[in-house]
Design a protein around this motif. Structure first.
Motif, mmCIF file in Angstrom:
data_model
loop_
_atom_site.group_PDB
_atom_site.id
_atom_site.type_symbol
_atom_site.label_atom_id
_atom_site.label_comp_id
_atom_site.label_asym_id
_atom_site.label_seq_id
_atom_site.Cartn_x
_atom_site.Cartn_y
_atom_site.Cartn_z
ATOM 1 N N HIS A 392 14.691 -18.256 -5.518
ATOM 2 C CA HIS A 392 15.279 -18.136 -6.850
ATOM 3 C C HIS A 392 15.315 -19.509 -7.515
ATOM 4 O O HIS A 392 16.368 -20.126 -7.662
ATOM 5 C CB HIS A 392 16.689 -17.542 -6.754
ATOM 6 C CG HIS A 392 16.703 -16.119 -6.302
ATOM 7 N ND1 HIS A 392 17.869 -15.480 -5.911
ATOM 8 C CD2 HIS A 392 15.729 -15.196 -6.179
ATOM 9 C CE1 HIS A 392 17.587 -14.230 -5.569
ATOM 10 N NE2 HIS A 392 16.287 -14.042 -5.723
ATOM 11 N N CYS A 393 14.140 -19.964 -7.948
ATOM 12 C CA CYS A 393 14.079 -21.291 -8.560
ATOM 13 C C CYS A 393 14.767 -21.285 -9.915
ATOM 14 O O CYS A 393 14.900 -20.237 -10.574
ATOM 15 C CB CYS A 393 12.627 -21.746 -8.690
ATOM 16 S SG CYS A 393 11.615 -20.668 -9.727
ATOM 17 N N ASP A 394 15.196 -22.462 -10.351
ATOM 18 C CA ASP A 394 15.923 -22.618 -11.608
ATOM 19 C C ASP A 394 14.914 -22.779 -12.749
ATOM 20 O O ASP A 394 14.042 -23.639 -12.704
ATOM 21 C CB ASP A 394 16.837 -23.837 -11.524
ATOM 22 C CG ASP A 394 17.937 -23.800 -12.565
ATOM 23 O OD1 ASP A 394 17.643 -23.434 -13.718
ATOM 24 O OD2 ASP A 394 19.092 -24.130 -12.227
ATOM 25 N N TYR A 395 15.057 -21.944 -13.776
ATOM 26 C CA TYR A 395 14.111 -21.949 -14.899
ATOM 27 C C TYR A 395 14.525 -22.907 -16.013
ATOM 28 O O TYR A 395 13.759 -23.109 -16.963
ATOM 29 C CB TYR A 395 13.974 -20.535 -15.470
ATOM 30 C CG TYR A 395 13.037 -19.637 -14.693
ATOM 31 C CD1 TYR A 395 11.890 -19.125 -15.274
ATOM 32 C CD2 TYR A 395 13.304 -19.283 -13.376
ATOM 33 C CE1 TYR A 395 11.028 -18.291 -14.577
ATOM 34 C CE2 TYR A 395 12.458 -18.445 -12.666
ATOM 35 C CZ TYR A 395 11.318 -17.952 -13.266
ATOM 36 O OH TYR A 395 10.469 -17.132 -12.572
ATOM 37 N N ARG A 396 15.711 -23.479 -15.961
ATOM 38 C CA ARG A 396 16.165 -24.378 -17.020
ATOM 39 C C ARG A 396 15.380 -25.692 -16.988
ATOM 40 O O ARG A 396 14.852 -26.097 -15.954
ATOM 41 C CB ARG A 396 17.658 -24.642 -16.864
ATOM 42 C CG ARG A 396 18.529 -23.388 -17.048
ATOM 43 C CD ARG A 396 19.976 -23.692 -16.702
ATOM 44 N NE ARG A 396 20.128 -24.057 -15.291
ATOM 45 C CZ ARG A 396 21.272 -24.456 -14.746
ATOM 46 N NH1 ARG A 396 22.372 -24.542 -15.501
ATOM 47 N NH2 ARG A 396 21.331 -24.768 -13.467
ATOM 48 N N ASP A 397 15.305 -26.351 -18.146
ATOM 49 C CA ASP A 397 14.573 -27.623 -18.215
ATOM 50 C C ASP A 397 15.150 -28.646 -17.250
ATOM 51 O O ASP A 397 14.431 -29.497 -16.716
ATOM 52 C CB ASP A 397 14.625 -28.171 -19.651
ATOM 53 C CG ASP A 397 13.753 -27.349 -20.595
ATOM 54 O OD1 ASP A 397 12.875 -26.615 -20.095
ATOM 55 O OD2 ASP A 397 13.961 -27.433 -21.813
ATOM 56 N N VAL A 398 16.437 -28.594 -17.066
ATOM 57 C CA VAL A 398 17.103 -29.411 -16.045
ATOM 58 C C VAL A 398 17.798 -28.437 -15.100
ATOM 59 O O VAL A 398 18.639 -27.654 -15.540
ATOM 60 C CB VAL A 398 18.136 -30.380 -16.666
ATOM 61 C CG1 VAL A 398 18.805 -31.205 -15.563
ATOM 62 C CG2 VAL A 398 17.483 -31.297 -17.687
ATOM 63 N N PRO A 399 17.351 -28.379 -13.851
ATOM 64 C CA PRO A 399 16.559 -29.351 -13.087
ATOM 65 C C PRO A 399 15.046 -29.204 -13.163
ATOM 66 O O PRO A 399 14.324 -30.013 -12.591
ATOM 67 C CB PRO A 399 17.032 -29.097 -11.656
ATOM 68 C CG PRO A 399 17.343 -27.631 -11.633
ATOM 69 C CD PRO A 399 17.906 -27.311 -12.981
ATOM 70 N N GLY A 400 14.495 -28.158 -13.816
ATOM 71 C CA GLY A 400 13.057 -28.075 -14.018
ATOM 72 C C GLY A 400 12.247 -27.531 -12.855
ATOM 73 O O GLY A 400 11.047 -27.816 -12.756
#
Length: 565
Positions: A392-400
């Motif tokens: 479940h990777c993070d899609y937000r620019d941070v952490p990218g």
């Protein structure tokens, strides 16, 4: 013409992925076609794949799948993005550009990456010289289930079809029709002696790796199999998460050179060990089983398979360096270094051994079940890492995290595509079993022995020189290969029988055939008399050693030298 598509900021739902594929087919009708599968999933979902190509004719074909496992969020979204980028770039004559970015690993500090681009020349070469098939989401029911709140941290792996005992779901990557019923193929106690209380797949409907109630029991599995069975695929890539690994065939056993050691040969049922070469867990006297994967020219399937994996590994590293390899030990190198290796053993010493019923092995097996088809090179990519929140990777620019994984998937696949379009088109290999004379090889100990080569020459060249002869050769093959694997297996383990068959059958037969049909055309001229005498003496010495072994090894031979391992 659409404006550049927006970045994906959250995992796409199954219907959004289907809508995206439909949009591409409508927007780029001369470059992209969409095909909807006939069957539907348990949740009544339709599924489709697209083909990207300009023009027609005979050219290499690549199939890329994603989303086999529900919780692996990034691959379907990255494949949708790849299709969009490829079509927009080709239509506008532009590079596919990836801006500079900063990515923060879990528990670490931000790593900066330079801008990187896929050049328009490569885009043009791919669209005009490759048939690219993309099936971004194999498991829509499972993905929807995994994305439905509350979202579990570990995530859901399987589909959601109802199973025995009130359980749901089958692991689609254990459901393919390739040694699906592993207990018929493997010596399970030997396998467990090395890998613990685990098996190549689970028979428990509650388990994450449950293989299903039958081979290709699931519609999702059948969809992938149908593409591999009906399209002229030369390269197959199944994109997964996570672990930064690039796997090449086989995944069901160690690769080997013996043509009789194949998943099709029932002689080895119950004796396949799943062990690396030289493993101490192999029972004494047991031949180490290695799944046949040829490496002879012109195709060199084993070497070329590894080459493709290494190309993708290096392409990812170059993307991390903005187009050039980053210096070893730098953060860009460390956080983008993938490992390539054979699928069966890349996860040793943890994670178990060879698996059964997997998509890449099913793909690889096609060329052996149908020797008339072209070679097929199969890969599994395990993208991302625990430091990028694993499945479940993070899609937000941070952490990218998604931005980085998406860039790496582009790099790996475009690296492979470029090699495919600049390489010679694979051509059908010679049928594996038709290249060997099993009994003669087992008796004489070497497929390159002059007598073995002569028998092959008579059958494959002289007999097949006419249509009637070719029909007779086909009939001979069907009869011969119905019993010869079992006979060859017996001879390999019985030196006395080998010596008898060699002396009373093989040598008199070959001598008579040479007198009747003459020498083999490629044979070298006869050796001078002295050298010929030396050859005869050497052969006599070899025969004497074989007879001594047939009588039983003495104390100095008790370590296994009395037979063929």
């Amino acid at each position: 013409m659409p404006a550049p598509y927006p970045d994906i900021k959250a995992p796409l739902l199954p219907h959004q992925i289907e809508d995206a594929l439909a949009d591409l087919a409508v927007t780029f009708p001369t470059l992209c076609t969409r095909t909807v599968f006939a069957g539907k999933t348990f949740k009544n979902k339709s599924q489709s794949y697209i083909k990207i190509a300009k023009g027609g004719g005979v050219r290499p074909a690549v199939l890329v799948t994603g989303g086999v496992h529900a919780r692996e969020w990034a691959p379907p979204d990255a494949l949708v993005t790849l299709a969009r980028n490829l079509l927009v770039a080709y239509t506008t004559g532009a590079d596919i550009g990836f801006p500079a970015m900063a990515v923060t690993p879990v528990g670490g500090t931000a790593v900066t990456y330079k801008p990187w681009a896929i050049k328009f020349a490569d885009v043009k070469g791919i669209v005009e010289n490759l048939d690219l098939y993309l099936f971004p989401l194999v498991n829509p029911d499972g993905r929807e289930f995994d994305l439905t709140p509350p979202i579990d941290a570990i995530g859901w792996r399987k589909n959601v079809s109802p199973q025995a005992g009130g359980n749901i779901g089958v692991d689609l990557n254990r459901n393919f029709d390739i040694i699906w019923k592993f207990e018929d193929y493997f010596d399970v106690p030997v396998y467990k002696s090395r890998y613990g209380n685990t098996t190549p797949a689970s028979t428990d409907p509650a388990a994450d790796t449950y293989r299903g109630p039958g081979k290709h029991s699931e519609q999702e599995t059948k969809n992938v199999e149908s593409l591999l069975d009906t399209l002229p695929i030369g390269y197959y890539v199944d994109v997964h998460m996570a672990g930064r690994n690039i796997l090449y065939s086989w995944g069901l056993e160690e690769n080997g050179d013996v043509p009789t050691m194949t998943f099709q040969n029932a002689v080895f049922n119950g004796t396949r060990d799943g062990l690396p070469k030289g493993d101490s867990k192999l029972p004494v006297g047991r031949t180490d089983y290695q799944e046949y994967l040829p490496d002879d020219p012109p195709h060199r399937i084993r070497s070329r398979g590894k080459f493709g994996a290494d190309i993708m590994r290096d392409a990812i590293l170059r993307s991390a360096g903005g187009g050039a390899l980053p210096a070893s030990g730098t953060p860009q190198w460390t956080h983008s270094l993938y490992v390539s290796g054979q699928s069966a053993f890349l996860y040793l010493p943890v994670g178990g051994g060879p698996n059964s019923g997997c998509s890449d092995d099913y793909a690889c097996s096609r060329q052996f079940l149908n020797p008339a088809r072209q070679p097929l090179f199969a890969y599994t990519l395990e993208m991302g890492h625990l430091e990028e929140q694993f499945f479940h990777c993070d899609y937000r620019d941070v952490p990218g995290h998604f931005r980085k994984i998406n860039r790496e998937i582009h790099a790996a696949l475009f690296g492979l595509f470029k090699v495919v379009v600049t390489s010679a088109q694979p051509t059908p290999p010679e049928p594996p079993l038709q290249r060997v004379c099993l009994i003669a090889t087992a008796t004489l100990g070497d497929p390159a022995h002059p007598d073995v080569r002569y028998l092959r020459h008579l059958r494959d060249e002289r007999l097949r020189a006419t249509p009637a002869g070719a029909k007779a050769a086909d009939l001979l093959d069907r009869v011969y290969y119905s019993f010869s694997p079992a006979v060859a297996r017996h001879l390999e383990g019985h030196p006395r029988a080998r010596a008898i068959v060699r002396a009373l059958v093989i040598r008199p037969l070959v001598a008579a055939l040479r007198r009747l049909f003459g020498p083999m055309a490629p044979d070298r001229p006869p050796d001078p008399p002295d050298d010929g005498k030396k050859q005869e003496q050497a052969q006599e010495q070899a025969d004497a050693r074989e007879r001594r072994q047939a009588d039983g090894p003495g104390p100095a031979q008790a370590d296994g030298q009395g037979g063929i391992r």
